[in-house]
Design an enzyme around this catalytic site. Structure first.
Site, PDB file in Angstrom:
ATOM      1  NE  ARG A  82      -2.766 -20.471   2.991  1.00  0.00           N
ATOM      2  CZ  ARG A  82      -2.006 -21.825   2.611  1.00  0.00           C
ATOM      3  NH1 ARG A  82      -0.968 -22.452   2.258  1.00  0.00           N
ATOM      4  NH2 ARG A  82      -2.786 -22.556   3.138  1.00  0.00           N
TER       5      ARG A  82
ATOM      6  CB  ALA B 218       0.735 -12.233  -1.246  1.00  0.00           C
TER       7      ALA B 218
ATOM      8  CG  HIS C  98      -8.224  -5.205   2.202  1.00  0.00           C
ATOM      9  ND1 HIS C  98      -7.353  -5.313   2.403  1.00  0.00           N
ATOM     10  CD2 HIS C  98      -8.882  -6.189   2.741  1.00  0.00           C
ATOM     11  CE1 HIS C  98      -6.686  -6.332   1.299  1.00  0.00           C
ATOM     12  NE2 HIS C  98      -8.233  -7.207   2.095  1.00  0.00           N
TER      13      HIS C  98
ATOM     14  NE  ARG D 140      -5.619  -5.706  -2.948  1.00  0.00           N
ATOM     15  CZ  ARG D 140      -4.646  -6.170  -2.589  1.00  0.00           C
ATOM     16  NH1 ARG D 140      -4.088  -5.313  -1.305  1.00  0.00           N
ATOM     17  NH2 ARG D 140      -4.210  -7.289  -2.260  1.00  0.00           N
TER      18      ARG D 140
ATOM     19  CE1 TYR E 255       1.326  -0.936   4.343  1.00  0.00           C
ATOM     20  CE2 TYR E 255      -1.256   0.214   4.853  1.00  0.00           C
ATOM     21  CZ  TYR E 255       0.209   0.066   5.097  1.00  0.00           C
ATOM     22  OH  TYR E 255       0.803  -0.337   7.000  1.00  0.00           O
TER      23      TYR E 255
ATOM     24  CD  GLU F 205      -2.751  -1.568  -1.964  1.00  0.00           C
ATOM     25  OE1 GLU F 205      -4.012  -2.890  -2.431  1.00  0.00           O
ATOM     26  OE2 GLU F 205      -2.218  -2.500  -1.591  1.00  0.00           O
TER      27      GLU F 205
ATOM     28  CB  CYS G 255       3.193 -20.437   9.374  1.00  0.00           C
ATOM     29  SG  CYS G 255       4.937 -19.579   8.357  1.00  0.00           S
TER      30      CYS G 255
ATOM     31  CE1 TYR H 232      -5.830  -0.004   5.671  1.00  0.00           C
ATOM     32  CE2 TYR H 232      -5.737  -1.330   3.917  1.00  0.00           C
ATOM     33  CZ  TYR H 232      -5.169  -0.324   5.604  1.00  0.00           C
ATOM     34  OH  TYR H 232      -4.177  -1.831   5.746  1.00  0.00           O
TER      35      TYR H 232
HETATM   36 FE1  SF4 Z   1       3.850 -18.838   3.723  1.00  0.00          FE
HETATM   37 FE2  SF4 Z   1       4.549 -18.895   6.291  1.00  0.00          FE
HETATM   38 FE3  SF4 Z   1       6.455 -18.163   4.503  1.00  0.00          FE
HETATM   39 FE4  SF4 Z   1       4.006 -16.454   4.881  1.00  0.00          FE
HETATM   40  S1  SF4 Z   1       6.274 -17.377   6.481  1.00  0.00           S
HETATM   41  S2  SF4 Z   1       4.526 -16.988   2.821  1.00  0.00           S
HETATM   42  S3  SF4 Z   1       3.003 -17.780   5.021  1.00  0.00           S
HETATM   43  S4  SF4 Z   1       5.616 -20.010   4.320  1.00  0.00           S
END
Ligand code: SF4
Ligand code: ADP
Length: 698
Positions: free
Chosen positions: A297, A319, A173, A223, A61, A104, A346, A175
């Site tokens: 993901r 991302a 999000h 977006r 952003y 963005e 994670c 904003y």
């Molecule tokens: Fe994926 Fe964890 Fe790496 Fe983020 S930190 S990209 S969630 S493996």
């Protein structure tokens, strides 16, 4: 190896307004903890993704004006011409690899308290700050709206001048623009509030004005959230979003669709699986013929192809998968799917933004280190000597050390006490929701299998004598740590049982080894990250009455940084787990657990049969210490170099263990200057600080 023709569709170009992306891999905007503060680190990190084959690479952003400032969360900025120069560092590098760069544009409204700039934040009304700062916004009048439109236009022109190919209007999000769209929040009585036509007015104006400003050179993306909120059990409440989308659909060149709740959109793998946004995407492609991108993901090329072929989306937004593996597109292109470092979900990457420090990643230890350490995710210097390295322990630290040493060409022996590799990730992946953690092991095991110079010895519990017998030139100990039964009372580790008896006191290791409690149980969490909640869930699933207690004021305190704390707590509550906050466990006699309030000491007695202590860990350093003792306490007298890495050195999160193993491998025979271990990215004031300051204002 070459690309499987099944994946050809992922490599077809697509026209986005006046620009064309070479393929369908689209790195959507994501925060990095670098932004305008660390532009060189940022430019090199994004460059690596361009090199790895991403067709479009976006910024985080980008604040359009000092009245939208999020520090300590580091945004990028487009406030003045010096920002143009900073962004140029990145766009030039991205273009050099044939990719497009996207910016963005962002205005925070009630989500930004402007703690750094001290400007008053503007929003549609005098609203409370939505992330907890005791600052309200100024209700925007017509002049403020005109100013905002001018700032947005100027920022768009700066983005164009900085070399960006895609410029975003950011309307999600929570904003500012999301608030204008929101029927629940936007109660303005002028032409910017009330009926839907009025609420979309500002977004419409900004899209049209951005197109007018940059439209012959840059694509304009929007977006937009496909839902208003997430209802019970994750069912989206779309409300009037479809009609709103229909109204705006023809205006931009690209739609970037996500959902209102960031904690779900970017959910951890414990709660959110690959492709989770698909149910929200139902109406999108049927309404617009403009290109659409969304995230999920995505790490499986088959899922990606399916998304495109079924018309869910036109571009594979990512991302986290691009953070875990910046070379994901290149690996699919090369037909080397086994080499993909799959994201484990994670959200440790997000903790960089939460804490205002550069991004890091559990799977990719080079993330964020491209410029300051010169680390590349796929390339590494060849070995510095014809020597043999023994790595003891095949957890995340030992496996990454062995893999990277193998990649450098060293002769590597990896000795592991158990039959299976993976250490803590193998054990934790058996717990509720954490199955994807096994990817940390899988990627490294796959890679080592391909390396004739890496030998893996399973069921090889090493003693000091065994280590000497190997006659290696270098020995690295990665034997991990185990959970303590004690707790830390602020000064030292203490037992909670009278006379130190440990009857009915278990640790996460016991639970992972299958030693389960058999009555009402207290899970006592001083660790404060994910494991306490996960252990509580496992025990509850086994039918036990479970209470979760912590001295912190909230459940899973550190998980705030990974954007999962709220979901952890609501999940535990839904499971029927009792929660006791701000309470320390002072004593457990096998029948009663005594909890003392952190604020004043009031005592709560809980009748439980077992306590599971999720507190701190003790390093498994016997082997390391035995080796040193055997050399008369002097490491230099050993016939090999001796090091320790990961949890057996200093217990921490998995990402820290992977990083430590990687670092060991990088630095073998390539010693760094410990006085200056990394390049320092910060504003260089040059010879004349005053002159530099003035330069920043041009
Ligand atoms: Fe994926 Fe964890 Fe790496 Fe983020 S930190 S990209 S969630 S493996
Ligand atoms: P880290 O997170 O630092 O990688 P882990 O606890 O995940 O640490 O992994 C440590 C690994 O080391 C475990 O798989 C464990 O079985 C292994 N290990 C511990 N002691 C020895 C030893 N003396 N010889 C061989 N392997 C060992």
């Amino acid at each position: 190896m070459t690309r499987d023709p099944r994946y050809d569709i992922l490599f077809t170009p697509l026209k986005i307004g006046p620009v064309t992306t070479k393929n369908r891999f689209f790195q959507v905007p994501h925060c990095t903890g670098m932004g305008y503060i660390r532009p060189r680190m940022l430019a090199s990190m994004r460059e690596v993704k361009a090199e790895g084959g991403w067709g479009v690479i976006c910024t985080e952003y980008n604040s359009i004006h000092p009245s939208s400032d999020d520090l300590r969360h580091v945004s990028a900025s487009l406030w003045n011409d010096s920002d143009i120069r900073a962004h140029r560092l990145m766009t030039d590098k991205i273009h050099a690899h044939g990719a497009l760069a996207g910016a963005e544009l962002w205005y925070g409204g009630a989500r930004s308290a402007n703690m750094m700039t001290r400007e008053v934040a503007l929003d549609l009304d005098s609203m409370p700050n939505s992330v907890g700062h005791p600052f309200q916004t100024r209700a925007m009048d017509k002049t403020d709206i005109r100013n905002l439109r001018r700032w947005h236009r100027k920022a768009a022109i700066r983005a164009r001048d900085a070399g960006f190919d895609v410029v975003y209007v950011y309307a999600t999000h929570g904003y500012l623009l999301a608030n204008f769209l929101d029927p629940a929040r936007n109660t303005r009585s002028d032409e910017y509030g009330g009926v839907m036509e009025n609420r979309v007015r500002l977004v419409r104006e900004l899209i049209e004005e951005t197109k007018d400003a940059v439209g012959d050179k840059c694509a304009v993306a929007v977006r937009f959230a496909a839902d208003e909120q997430v209802g019970e059990d994750g069912i989206p409440i779309t409300g009037e979003r479809r009609d709103m989308f229909e109204m705006l659909a023809p205006l931009p060149d690209l739609w970037d669709i996500n959902i209102a709740d960031y904690g779900v959109e970017m959910g951890v793998s414990r709660f959110t699986k690959e492709g989770a946004l698909e149910p929200y995407m139902g109406f999108v492609k049927s309404i617009t013929d403009k290109p659409v991108v969304t995230v999920g993901r995505f790490t499986s090329p088959d899922t990606m192809v399916s998304q495109l072929k079924r018309g869910v989306t036109d571009l594979i937004g990512a991302a986290r998968p691009s953070i875990a593996d910046p070379f994901l597109p290149a690996k699919i292109e090369a037909g080397d799917l086994g080499a993909i470092r799959e994201c484990i979900g994670c959200n440790v990457c997000y903790s960089g933004d939460s804490l205002g420090v550069p991004i890091r990643c559990t799977q990719n230890p080079t993330m964020g280190e491209e410029w300051r350490k010169g680390w590349h995710p796929e390339k590494i210097d060849p070995k510095g000597s014809d020597t043999r390295v023994l790595v003891v322990g095949a957890g995340p630290a030992g496996m990454e050390a062995a893999r990277a040493l193998g990649q450098r060409g060293y002769e590597v022996m990896l000795a592991e006490a158990t039959r299976e590799l993976g250490g803590r990730v193998r054990r934790e992946a058996t717990l509720p929701g954490l199955s994807e953690y096994i990817r940390v092991k899988d990627y490294r095991e796959q890679q080592m299998l391909k390396m004739p110079n890496v030998e893996v010895f399973r069921e090889s519990q090493m003693s000091a004598q065994d280590v000497h017998a190997v006659e290696a030139d270098h020995v690295v100990i990665a034997t991990g740590a185990h959970w303590r039964k004690e707790r830390f009372n602020g000064n030292r580790y203490v037992s909670v049982t009278p006379d130190g008896a440990d009857a009915h006191v278990l640790t996460p290791d016991d639970i992972m080894d299958g030693r389960m409690p058999d009555g009402p149980t207290l899970v006592y969490d001083e660790d404060g990250y994910y494991l306490g909640g996960v252990i509580a869930e496992k025990l509850r699933a086994a039918g036990l009455d479970v209470t979760y207690a912590t001295p912190a004021d909230v459940v899973s305190q550190w998980a705030e940084n990974t954007s999962e704390r709220w979901r952890v707590r609501s999940h535990l509550m839904k499971l029927g787990i009792e929660i006791e906050l701000s309470k320390s466990l002072t004593e457990f006699d096998g029948k009663t657990a005594r909890l003392a309030c952190e604020y004043g000491g009031t005592v709560t007695d809980l009748k439980v049969r077992t306590v599971v202590m999720v507190t701190q860990r003790k390093t498994n350093d016997t082997l390391y210490n035995d080796l040193i003792t055997g050399a008369g306490g002097d490491r230099a007298k050993l016939p090999f170099t001796l090091s320790r890495v990961g949890d057996c050195d200093a217990p921490a999160i998995i990402a820290a263990a992977v990083y430590a193993g990687h670092r060991y491998a990088r630095e073998l025979d390539a010693p760094i200057d410990s006085d200056e271990p990394l390049r320092h990215d910060r504003v260089d004031v040059g010879e004349t600080p005053e002159g530099s300051y003035l330069m920043g204002r041009t």
